[in-house]
Design a protein around this motif. Structure first.
Motif, short mmCIF file in Angstrom:
data_model
loop_
_atom_site.label_atom_id
_atom_site.label_comp_id
_atom_site.label_asym_id
_atom_site.label_seq_id
_atom_site.Cartn_x
_atom_site.Cartn_y
_atom_site.Cartn_z
N ARG A 14 5.00 -27.10 3.61
CA ARG A 14 3.63 -27.30 3.12
C ARG A 14 3.40 -26.51 1.84
NH1 ARG A 14 -0.20 -26.78 8.55
NH2 ARG A 14 0.54 -28.67 9.60
N THR A 15 2.45 -26.96 1.06
CA THR A 15 2.07 -26.26 -0.16
C THR A 15 0.83 -25.41 0.11
OG1 THR A 15 0.61 -28.05 -0.88
CG2 THR A 15 2.94 -28.18 -1.55
N PRO A 16 0.61 -24.35 -0.68
CA PRO A 16 -0.57 -23.51 -0.48
C PRO A 16 -1.87 -24.30 -0.47
CG PRO A 16 0.94 -22.43 -1.97
CD PRO A 16 1.49 -23.82 -1.74
N GLY A 17 -1.90 -25.42 -1.20
CA GLY A 17 -3.13 -26.22 -1.25
C GLY A 17 -3.47 -26.89 0.07
N SER A 18 -2.53 -26.92 1.01
CA SER A 18 -2.81 -27.53 2.31
C SER A 18 -3.66 -26.63 3.20
CB SER A 18 -1.50 -27.85 3.04
OG SER A 18 -0.82 -26.66 3.42
N ALA A 19 -3.82 -25.36 2.80
CA ALA A 19 -4.57 -24.38 3.59
C ALA A 19 -5.72 -23.83 2.74
CB ALA A 19 -3.67 -23.25 4.05
N ARG A 20 -6.66 -23.19 3.42
CA ARG A 20 -7.72 -22.46 2.73
C ARG A 20 -7.35 -20.98 2.76
NH1 ARG A 20 -12.98 -24.47 5.85
NH2 ARG A 20 -11.47 -24.26 7.56
#
Length: 216
Positions: A14-20
């Motif tokens: 996953r990329t950091p943008g998939s999380a808050r």
């Protein structure tokens, strides 16, 4: 301990943008890093509890036998050791974990530390390091049931709350674990948590007795 050759990537990262996520500066030079992960489809809290109790078990991955920890993040993880077993044995609550990793395979962001497992149950795990009895580091992963899979939140706290520890906190958050390292950890943690969605069912299928008990 040298950085080993990377293991094959069998699962997407996953990329950091998939999380808050958020990195906050707190009083007395403390830092808090929070990550609210995208749900883990097909993963349940009992499965996550089982995982952390068996993180050092040998598994079959990419045609080789290795520890589950090395399979968990094939690029960044270097070693995991049970520095001290739990009072009841194993990697349970009360144990001490030694964790060696390099975020992004960058030696500037290498971690080699021992933390005590102060909580491990179906709601999460808390890893703590204390200096002279005062908590200077805490990493807490909490998880819960959700309609789209396990809801997983990671919170790292760096620095002690006591004002007298402000100089220690400043050293910790500017030299030992500066902002760039915190940012690298966010990416690393998003990647490793996301891998559990794929890796954990694969590992449990190698343990039919446990898979049946956990409903995999």
């Amino acid at each position: 301990m040298p950085l080993p050759e990377p293991r094959p990537l069998l699962h997407p990262l996953r990329t950091p943008g998939s999380a808050r996520s958020a990195i906050r500066r707190l009083p007395h030079h403390r830092m808090r890093v929070t990550i609210d992960h995208q749900p883990l489809a097909g993963i349940t809290p009992p499965m996550l509890l089982w995982w952390f109790r068996h993180i050092g078990d040998e598994v079959h991955y990419a045609g080789e036998r290795m520890s589950g920890y090395l399979a968990w993040h094939p690029l960044d993880h270097i070693a995991w050791e049970l520095a001290r077993p739990a009072p009841g044995g194993g990697a349970d609550e009360g144990a001490r974990y030694r964790i060696v990793e390099a975020f992004g395979r960058d030696e500037r962001f290498r971690v080699d530390s021992v933390e005590r497992v102060e909580r491990l149950d179906e709601t999460g795990i808390r890893l703590v390091r204390r200096v002279a009895g005062t908590k200077v580091f805490q990493l807490e992963h909490t998880w819960s049931w959700g309609p789209d899979g396990a809801h997983y939140v990671s919170v790292m706290d760096l620095g002690a709350r006591l004002p007298v520890f402000a100089p220690v906190n400043h050293h910790l958050t500017t030299r030992v674990f500066p902002l760039a390292m915190a940012e690298a950890w966010v990416r690393h943690n998003v990647e490793e948590v996301g891998v559990l969605e794929h890796l954990l069912p694969d590992i449990l299928r190698q343990r039919p007795d446990e898979a049946e008990r956990l409903g995999v």
